[in-house]
Scaffold this motif. Structure first.
Motif, short mmCIF file in Angstrom:
data_model
loop_
_atom_site.label_atom_id
_atom_site.label_comp_id
_atom_site.label_asym_id
_atom_site.label_seq_id
_atom_site.Cartn_x
_atom_site.Cartn_y
_atom_site.Cartn_z
N LYS A 108 -36.14 -13.65 -16.05
CA LYS A 108 -35.85 -13.59 -14.62
C LYS A 108 -34.43 -13.08 -14.37
O LYS A 108 -34.20 -12.33 -13.41
CB LYS A 108 -36.06 -14.96 -13.97
CG LYS A 108 -37.53 -15.32 -13.79
CD LYS A 108 -37.71 -16.64 -13.07
CE LYS A 108 -39.17 -16.89 -12.73
NZ LYS A 108 -39.37 -18.19 -12.04
N LEU A 143 -34.60 -9.37 -14.66
CA LEU A 143 -35.28 -8.73 -13.53
C LEU A 143 -34.44 -8.79 -12.25
O LEU A 143 -34.64 -7.97 -11.35
CB LEU A 143 -36.66 -9.35 -13.32
CG LEU A 143 -37.68 -8.99 -14.42
CD1 LEU A 143 -38.93 -9.87 -14.31
CD2 LEU A 143 -38.06 -7.52 -14.33
N ARG A 144 -33.51 -9.72 -12.17
CA ARG A 144 -32.61 -9.73 -11.02
C ARG A 144 -31.67 -8.53 -11.05
O ARG A 144 -31.28 -7.99 -10.01
CB ARG A 144 -31.78 -11.02 -11.00
CG ARG A 144 -32.56 -12.24 -10.57
CD ARG A 144 -31.65 -13.44 -10.33
NE ARG A 144 -32.45 -14.65 -10.18
CZ ARG A 144 -32.70 -15.51 -11.16
NH1 ARG A 144 -32.20 -15.29 -12.37
NH2 ARG A 144 -33.44 -16.59 -10.95
N THR A 145 -31.31 -8.12 -12.25
CA THR A 145 -30.40 -6.98 -12.38
C THR A 145 -31.14 -5.66 -12.51
O THR A 145 -30.61 -4.61 -12.18
CB THR A 145 -29.48 -7.17 -13.60
OG1 THR A 145 -30.29 -7.29 -14.78
CG2 THR A 145 -28.62 -8.41 -13.44
N ASP A 146 -32.37 -5.72 -12.98
CA ASP A 146 -33.19 -4.50 -13.12
C ASP A 146 -34.64 -4.85 -12.81
O ASP A 146 -35.42 -5.18 -13.70
CB ASP A 146 -33.05 -3.94 -14.54
CG ASP A 146 -33.84 -2.64 -14.74
OD1 ASP A 146 -34.45 -2.16 -13.75
OD2 ASP A 146 -33.86 -2.12 -15.86
N HIS A 147 -34.99 -4.78 -11.52
CA HIS A 147 -36.34 -5.20 -11.11
C HIS A 147 -37.42 -4.24 -11.60
O HIS A 147 -38.61 -4.54 -11.50
CB HIS A 147 -36.40 -5.30 -9.57
CG HIS A 147 -36.26 -3.99 -8.88
ND1 HIS A 147 -35.03 -3.47 -8.56
CD2 HIS A 147 -37.19 -3.10 -8.44
CE1 HIS A 147 -35.20 -2.30 -7.95
NE2 HIS A 147 -36.50 -2.06 -7.86
N ASP A 162 -37.65 -3.19 -14.81
CA ASP A 162 -37.77 -3.30 -16.27
C ASP A 162 -39.21 -3.68 -16.60
O ASP A 162 -39.60 -4.86 -16.54
CB ASP A 162 -36.79 -4.35 -16.80
CG ASP A 162 -36.74 -4.39 -18.32
OD1 ASP A 162 -37.77 -4.08 -18.96
OD2 ASP A 162 -35.68 -4.73 -18.87
N LEU A 214 -41.15 -7.31 -17.12
CA LEU A 214 -42.25 -7.70 -16.23
C LEU A 214 -43.48 -8.10 -17.03
O LEU A 214 -44.11 -9.12 -16.75
CB LEU A 214 -42.60 -6.54 -15.29
CG LEU A 214 -41.63 -6.28 -14.13
CD1 LEU A 214 -41.92 -4.93 -13.48
CD2 LEU A 214 -41.73 -7.40 -13.10
N ARG A 267 -47.11 -5.14 -10.73
CA ARG A 267 -45.81 -4.52 -10.47
C ARG A 267 -45.43 -3.57 -11.59
O ARG A 267 -44.91 -2.47 -11.36
CB ARG A 267 -44.74 -5.59 -10.28
CG ARG A 267 -44.81 -6.31 -8.93
CD ARG A 267 -43.95 -7.56 -8.91
NE ARG A 267 -42.55 -7.30 -9.25
CZ ARG A 267 -41.66 -8.25 -9.51
NH1 ARG A 267 -42.04 -9.52 -9.48
NH2 ARG A 267 -40.41 -7.94 -9.80
#
Length: 541
Positions: free
Chosen positions: A38, A41-45, A47, A51, A73
């Protein structure tokens, strides 16, 4: 585009954060893995590797809608991400979104027609959709190229059992065990046929396998199989010990909150009053096609299903999860997936019609004939009788009952592939049975005659009379084929699959008496219910 995707995935394999997350998942530290993924994914949604990994993680703990969203996604960003699409198809299968799963699998197979993992998932989806010849053909195709896959032979055995090819299914299970002797599920699958008796050599192999098994799944399956083996050998003490060990292991991985169930059923009784049901009578979808067979598992519901499915106007399907999914969707719209009652009662006539139609649309994939009626045999649908009455007012509801002690113990010694969390503790079983009877009493009072009750012991001793009454309730003319139900050729997807392919017999009625010394607590809880059961059965005779 494919080269760029491959480069991204290759880079992910060297990414220290993703490596740490993978190691945490491997050692079972899912909280750490989830935090790492998580944070990434906050820095690179976008990725896609993160995911997919997070989707696999949340799927492992049963958060299937979240997993579905994560895989979707990833595919939105990278449609060519084959591994994520395979994950996505598997989750759609687990969520019973079968048509959607087949679409994804066909996309994968268009690119690689012989990919064994994709073919195996498609075979499982086809089997769940009732397309057993096609599923078996796919299993055979994969096994022809990969004959050393024990678990695949086991899946093949499941499909063969369901269509009644018992000798072939036994051979498939034995082939699986020749490859993986410690494969607990294959041993339990043989035991679960109810017709296979294990020899001393088999028992020795299972005992040794249970002693060295590390995986909980292998352990619990082996203990259930040993319970059946010692039951057949009339060693009831050892049999009960193994059934109890299997149940304890299963309950540890599937905890059950009986108080939550009791609260939900109490809410149902308060919400589904005589007035609430009467004022909405006639609303909903008027299609009379569904016949719901409800009750507890191991109550004789598969027998009733097989009798009805032997009628020329009725199609047997399976234990369908669609009604529960309609209920959960309705509840989730109000923020409470497990409590849909307020939203149901707030729905207008058009909304009730739409919910009934949604159920029919969802179950259409299970329909293989043009017979006007079909059976939904999910036992727990008794919790949703009010929902059925409001959205499908012309559906028929049949409640199957069996002696409370016999029913509860039969459920206790059964390992279920999914659901039935209450069945792995005698205390939970007793409480669940009482809650079930109380809810059925409520509906008998507020909508008298809406539910037809079948008593198992009466059915097996006075078959023709009971079958005629059953058919009359369903508005069906008597057909002699219903008396010869064991000759009906159709897939049967429950633990009773082989039993309902035999003529009626009374052998199971008193089977639980052998275990009475270990059932004192259950006997105490159900004592009054047993007395009433006997009286109700006599009154119905």
């Amino acid at each position: 585009m494919r080269a760029a995707l491959n480069d991204r995935l290759a880079a992910a394999q060297r990414d220290p954060v993703l490596i740490d997350a993978a190691i945490a998942m491997q050692r079972g530290d899912l909280a750490t893995a989830e935090r790492l993924l998580k944070d990434r994914l906050r820095t690179d949604h976008a990725d896609i590797a993160a995911l997919r990994m997070l989707g696999e993680l949340v799927a492992r703990v049963g958060r299937l809608p979240d997993a579905q969203d994560l895989f979707a996604r990833a595919l939105l960003i990278a449609p060519g991400f084959t591994a994520a699409r395979r994950n996505y198809a598997a989750i759609l299968h687990r969520r019973n979104l079968l048509a959607e799963a087949l679409v994804e699998l066909d996309i994968l197979l268009a690119d690689d027609p012989d990919e064994p993992a994709t073919l195996t998932i498609k075979a499982a989806v086809l089997a769940r959709a009732g397309e057993y010849p096609a599923a078996i053909a796919l299993y055979e195709r994969v096994l022809a190229r990969h004959p050393d896959q024990g678990r695949l032979w086991m899946s093949m055995g499941h499909a063969l059992k369901t269509v009644g090819r018992q000798d072939d299914s036994v051979a498939a299970y034995r082939r699986a065990l020749a490859i993986e002797p410690d494969l607990g599920e294959a041993w339990w699958s043989l035991a679960n046929l109810k017709t296979v008796r294990f020899g001393p050599g088999d028992i020795d192999v299972m005992l040794a396998a249970a002693a060295r098994a590390r995986a909980t799944a292998d352990q619990l399956h082996l203990h259930y199989a040993l319970g059946k083996a010692f039951e057949d050998a009339a060693d009831y003490r050892r049999s009960f010990e193994h059934y109890s060990t299997g149940a304890r292991l299963r309950r540890a991985e599937m905890p059950y909150d009986g108080a939550r169930t009791a609260r939900h059923l109490e809410r149902s009784k308060r919400a589904m009053t005589r007035e609430a049901l009467a004022v909405r009578a006639g609303q909903g979808c008027p299609d009379p096609a569904p016949i719901f067979v409800v009750g507890l598992p191991r109550s004789g519901s598969t027998l009733v299903e097989q009798i009805l499915a032997s009628h020329s106007q009725v199609e047997g399907t399976m234990e369908l999860s669609d009604l529960n999914m309609v209920a959960r969707k309705l509840g989730a719209a109000g923020g409470e997936p497990d409590d849909y009652l307020d939203r149901l009662l707030a729905a207008d006539a058009d909304a009730l019609f739409a919910l009934g139609q949604e159920y029919l649309d969802r179950t259409r994939i299970q329909r293989k004939t043009d017979r006007p009626f079909f059976i939904d045999k999910m036992p727990s649908n008794f919790e949703h009788i009010g929902l059925i009455r409001l959205i499908l007012p012309n559906a028929k509801i049949i409640d199957t009952r069996r002696h409370p002690m016999a029913n509860c113990f039969a459920a206790f010694k059964q390992h279920f592939s999914r659901g039935q969390r209450f069945s792995y503790s005698l205390d939970d079983l007793g409480a669940y049975y009482l809650d079930y009877v109380a809810l059925m009493d409520h509906y008998d009072n507020v909508v008298p005659g809406a539910v037809h009750r079948v008593f198992y012991e009466t059915m097996v001793t006075q078959a023709e009379r009971e079958i005629r009454r059953l058919l009359a309730f369903c508005g069906l003319p008597f057909e002699a084929a219903c008396l010869q139900f064991h000759q009906t050729v159709r897939p049967v997807r429950t633990a009773s699959s082989e039993q309902v392919r035999q003529p009626l017999h009374t052998a199971a009625i008193d089977q639980w008496h052998h275990y009475r010394p270990w059932l004192a607590s259950l006997d105490c809880v159900l004592k009054d219910t047993v007395v009433r059961y006997k009286a109700d059965r006599l009154q119905s005779a």
